[in-house]
Design a protein around this motif. Structure first.
Motif, PDB file in Angstrom:
ATOM      1  N   HIS A  22      45.057  36.204  41.346  1.00 42.97           N
ATOM      2  CA  HIS A  22      43.998  36.172  42.365  1.00 42.97           C
ATOM      3  C   HIS A  22      44.076  37.421  43.246  1.00 42.97           C
ATOM      4  O   HIS A  22      43.044  38.046  43.548  1.00 42.97           O
ATOM      5  CB  HIS A  22      44.133  34.888  43.194  1.00 42.97           C
ATOM      6  CG  HIS A  22      43.118  34.780  44.288  1.00 42.97           C
ATOM      7  ND1 HIS A  22      41.773  34.706  44.067  1.00 42.97           N
ATOM      8  CD2 HIS A  22      43.270  34.749  45.648  1.00 42.97           C
ATOM      9  CE1 HIS A  22      41.129  34.637  45.215  1.00 42.97           C
ATOM     10  NE2 HIS A  22      42.032  34.661  46.195  1.00 42.97           N
ATOM     11  N   ASP A  23      45.300  37.801  43.644  1.00 47.44           N
ATOM     12  CA  ASP A  23      45.480  39.007  44.464  1.00 47.44           C
ATOM     13  C   ASP A  23      45.013  40.254  43.696  1.00 47.44           C
ATOM     14  O   ASP A  23      44.381  41.151  44.255  1.00 47.44           O
ATOM     15  CB  ASP A  23      46.945  39.167  44.865  1.00 47.44           C
ATOM     16  CG  ASP A  23      47.355  38.213  45.983  1.00 47.44           C
ATOM     17  OD1 ASP A  23      46.442  37.644  46.638  1.00 47.44           O
ATOM     18  OD2 ASP A  23      48.566  38.051  46.198  1.00 47.44           O
ATOM     19  N   LYS A  24      45.361  40.266  42.386  1.00 49.99           N
ATOM     20  CA  LYS A  24      44.963  41.396  41.556  1.00 49.99           C
ATOM     21  C   LYS A  24      43.439  41.471  41.476  1.00 49.99           C
ATOM     22  O   LYS A  24      42.844  42.550  41.617  1.00 49.99           O
ATOM     23  CB  LYS A  24      45.567  41.250  40.159  1.00 49.99           C
ATOM     24  CG  LYS A  24      45.241  42.378  39.238  1.00 49.99           C
ATOM     25  CD  LYS A  24      45.868  42.165  37.861  1.00 49.99           C
ATOM     26  CE  LYS A  24      45.439  43.255  36.921  1.00 49.99           C
ATOM     27  NZ  LYS A  24      45.891  43.039  35.562  1.00 49.99           N
ATOM     28  N   THR A  40      42.014  42.621  44.754  1.00 48.88           N
ATOM     29  CA  THR A  40      42.236  44.051  44.913  1.00 48.88           C
ATOM     30  C   THR A  40      41.221  44.838  44.069  1.00 48.88           C
ATOM     31  O   THR A  40      40.641  45.834  44.530  1.00 48.88           O
ATOM     32  CB  THR A  40      43.672  44.422  44.494  1.00 48.88           C
ATOM     33  OG1 THR A  40      44.592  43.700  45.320  1.00 48.88           O
ATOM     34  CG2 THR A  40      43.923  45.902  44.633  1.00 48.88           C
TER      35      THR A  40
END
Length: 112
Positions: A11-13, A16
């Motif tokens: 999710h963070d990737k 980003t």
């Protein structure tokens, strides 16, 4: 829990990557805005130059009309002078004929 960490990392990737994409879009929109401003400024300059050209052409047209009118006046004046010279020539011929006739009449009264 390990799976949750993987999901959060993915999710963070993704966040980003989406953030990077939005940054690129923002940059592109900024460039487009700059280009539009530049085009608008160039268009304004072109419009101003067009107005200057129209004014120059109008002035040139007015000068041409004035020159044409002056030429017509000179031509009319030359025609009047020519007519006057032709009249002087005609009167000179008449005067010469009168002088000849006068001389003939004077010759009749000459004493020798």
């Amino acid at each position: 829990m390990a799976q949750a960490k993987i999901v959060v990392a993915e999710h963070d990737k993704v966040v980003t990557e989406v953030n990077d994409i939005f940054d690129e879009i923002s940059l592109s929109v900024g460039k487009m805005i700059d280009n539009i401003k530049n085009i608008s400024e160039k268009s304004s300059v072109m419009s101003d130059k067009k107005e200057e050209m129209v004014e120059i052409l109008q002035n040139l047209s007015a000068s041409t009309e004035e020159s044409s009118a002056a030429t017509e006046q000179v031509s009319a004046s030359a025609q009047q002078q020519l007519a006057g010279m032709e009249e002087v020539f005609t009167k000179t011929e008449e005067l010469y004929e009168l002088a000849e006739r006068l001389q003939q009449e004077i010759d009749k009264f000459s004493i020798e």
